[in-house]
Scaffold this motif. Sequence first.
Motif, PDB file in Angstrom:
ATOM      1  N   GLN A  28     -10.285   9.572   9.587  1.00 55.14           N
ATOM      2  CA  GLN A  28     -10.832   9.014   8.354  1.00 55.14           C
ATOM      3  C   GLN A  28     -12.340   9.233   8.219  1.00 55.14           C
ATOM      4  OE1 GLN A  28     -10.824   4.542   8.143  1.00 55.14           O
ATOM      5  NE2 GLN A  28      -9.879   4.758  10.161  1.00 55.14           N
ATOM      6  N   LYS A  81       0.849  -1.193   0.000  1.00 56.26           N
ATOM      7  CA  LYS A  81       0.000   0.000   0.000  1.00 56.26           C
ATOM      8  C   LYS A  81       0.889   1.250   0.000  1.00 56.26           C
ATOM      9  CE  LYS A  81      -1.930  -0.983   3.887  1.00 56.26           C
ATOM     10  NZ  LYS A  81      -2.776  -0.863   5.106  1.00 56.26           N
ATOM     11  N   GLN A  95       1.635   9.267   9.763  1.00 59.52           N
ATOM     12  CA  GLN A  95       1.757   8.935  11.187  1.00 59.52           C
ATOM     13  C   GLN A  95       0.489   9.320  11.945  1.00 59.52           C
ATOM     14  OE1 GLN A  95       5.294  10.962  12.518  1.00 59.52           O
ATOM     15  NE2 GLN A  95       6.611   9.909  11.059  1.00 59.52           N
ATOM     16  N   PRO A 125      -7.479   7.237  14.183  1.00 61.11           N
ATOM     17  CA  PRO A 125      -8.391   6.715  13.157  1.00 61.11           C
ATOM     18  C   PRO A 125      -9.643   7.559  12.966  1.00 61.11           C
ATOM     19  CG  PRO A 125      -8.463   5.342  15.137  1.00 61.11           C
ATOM     20  CD  PRO A 125      -7.319   6.285  15.313  1.00 61.11           C
ATOM     21  N   PRO A 144       1.266   2.914   6.546  1.00 61.46           N
ATOM     22  CA  PRO A 144       1.328   2.042   7.723  1.00 61.46           C
ATOM     23  C   PRO A 144       0.299   0.914   7.650  1.00 61.46           C
ATOM     24  CG  PRO A 144       1.412   4.344   8.387  1.00 61.46           C
ATOM     25  CD  PRO A 144       1.109   4.337   6.915  1.00 61.46           C
ATOM     26  N   ASN A 145       0.618  -0.201   8.283  1.00 65.97           N
ATOM     27  CA  ASN A 145      -0.233  -1.387   8.209  1.00 65.97           C
ATOM     28  C   ASN A 145      -1.653  -1.132   8.698  1.00 65.97           C
ATOM     29  OD1 ASN A 145       1.774  -3.017   7.135  1.00 65.97           O
ATOM     30  ND2 ASN A 145       2.536  -3.631   9.151  1.00 65.97           N
ATOM     31  N   ASN A 146      -1.795  -0.282   9.721  1.00 64.19           N
ATOM     32  CA  ASN A 146      -3.126  -0.068  10.299  1.00 64.19           C
ATOM     33  C   ASN A 146      -3.912   1.060   9.632  1.00 64.19           C
ATOM     34  OD1 ASN A 146      -1.539   2.033  11.336  1.00 64.19           O
ATOM     35  ND2 ASN A 146      -2.704   2.121  13.258  1.00 64.19           N
ATOM     36  N   VAL A 147      -3.408   1.569   8.507  1.00 62.97           N
ATOM     37  CA  VAL A 147      -4.104   2.610   7.749  1.00 62.97           C
ATOM     38  C   VAL A 147      -4.610   2.005   6.443  1.00 62.97           C
ATOM     39  CG1 VAL A 147      -3.894   4.844   6.585  1.00 62.97           C
ATOM     40  CG2 VAL A 147      -2.713   4.449   8.763  1.00 62.97           C
ATOM     41  N   SER A 148      -5.895   2.108   6.203  1.00 65.51           N
ATOM     42  CA  SER A 148      -6.487   1.549   4.984  1.00 65.51           C
ATOM     43  C   SER A 148      -6.128   2.406   3.769  1.00 65.51           C
ATOM     44  CB  SER A 148      -8.010   1.486   5.119  1.00 65.51           C
ATOM     45  OG  SER A 148      -8.560   2.800   5.138  1.00 65.51           O
ATOM     46  N   SER A 197      -2.319   6.999  11.255  1.00 69.07           N
ATOM     47  CA  SER A 197      -2.104   5.758  11.989  1.00 69.07           C
ATOM     48  C   SER A 197      -2.470   5.921  13.466  1.00 69.07           C
ATOM     49  CB  SER A 197      -0.634   5.339  11.868  1.00 69.07           C
ATOM     50  OG  SER A 197      -0.367   4.192  12.633  1.00 69.07           O
ATOM     51  N   LYS A 198      -2.179   7.095  14.016  1.00 66.67           N
ATOM     52  CA  LYS A 198      -2.403   7.344  15.441  1.00 66.67           C
ATOM     53  C   LYS A 198      -3.855   7.666  15.762  1.00 66.67           C
ATOM     54  CE  LYS A 198      -0.682  10.281  19.207  1.00 66.67           C
ATOM     55  NZ  LYS A 198       0.259  11.381  19.567  1.00 66.67           N
TER      56      LYS A 198
END
Length: 337
Positions: free
Chosen positions: A305, A84, A296, A302, A140-144, A299-300
């Motif tokens: 979004q 991604k 960042q 959510p 980052p992995n936790n961001v779609s 990611s921190k």
Amino acid sequence: MKAIVISGKGKINLTDVPDIVEQANQVIFSPKFIGICGSDLHYLADGSVGQSVIREPLIPGHEVSGVIDKSITVNGKKISKGTKITVHPATFGEKQEKIANYPEIWPNGRYLGSAQYLPHTQGGMVERMSVRPDQIRVVPNNVSLKAAALAEPLSVGLHAITLAGGVRDKDVLVSGAGPIGLLAAGGAVTLGAKSVTISDVLDAPLERANKLGVQKAINVTNKKIPSNRFDVILECSGAAPAISTSFKAAALGATIIQVGMMIDKNISVNISSINGKELTYKGSFRFKDEIDQALQILSKNPDIQTVVTQVFKAKDYEKAFAVAKDPKQSAKVLIEM
């Protein structure tokens, strides 16, 4: 391959365009989500944005997330196929020694999805595109991928915060609750502002702001913004009355950053308090390298979004653009390729 193309005022189509040809020092990727920006709306409605006039078919879109088509190595780090990514949309212009630290305003720079120069710089509303390796940012992995499309407009707000000297432990006013204002407010909350207040003339955008953790949302049509109150003001509307109000709302020694673009004409603005309060009033244009910080923050926090209010498939581009221009219906609208 398919692309959404604006060919002039009121002319937009989903059409076939030539496929990407591989070139040295270019990375090919597949865009997945692309935000509709105010400039894209102006290109469609007016055939131009300021002095940038569409003179050949233009693929819009500079708020892009996607996936790498094949494994590459950038700065000694391998980026695997399917990773991604988002993209820094700028090609900075001719370096000026007097403003060496401000590449975003060097002359003759280019930006994805822009008609400023010929040939136009094509944007991201296309099935495949190529950019320089230095423009690639791994998400980052936790961001779609959907959230990653916010990295570019969030960077605009973060750049304004940078120019203001930061917001930690400061009382912040964000004037204008459009997509940039909302993202700037979310960024200020995440970066430790003492309080964040946001203002607008419509209730719907202010209701969206409440999801971002702001302390107060003010509809200026029925309530006044407090005077002499705020240490940092991010003026995101570009409207003359809002600019005048910002000077009144500023505390002693405050900083006002002009983020919202203004029409190139004489306007009446009351800045009389700039002397007695020793205010700093500074313009902000796009961003420098804040896209790394934007990822960042996404990611921190959510909650940011939630600024995405609708996602439309590429085939529904007409409805997407129609919804995007109505702030009562939408904040940030994305195209899914």
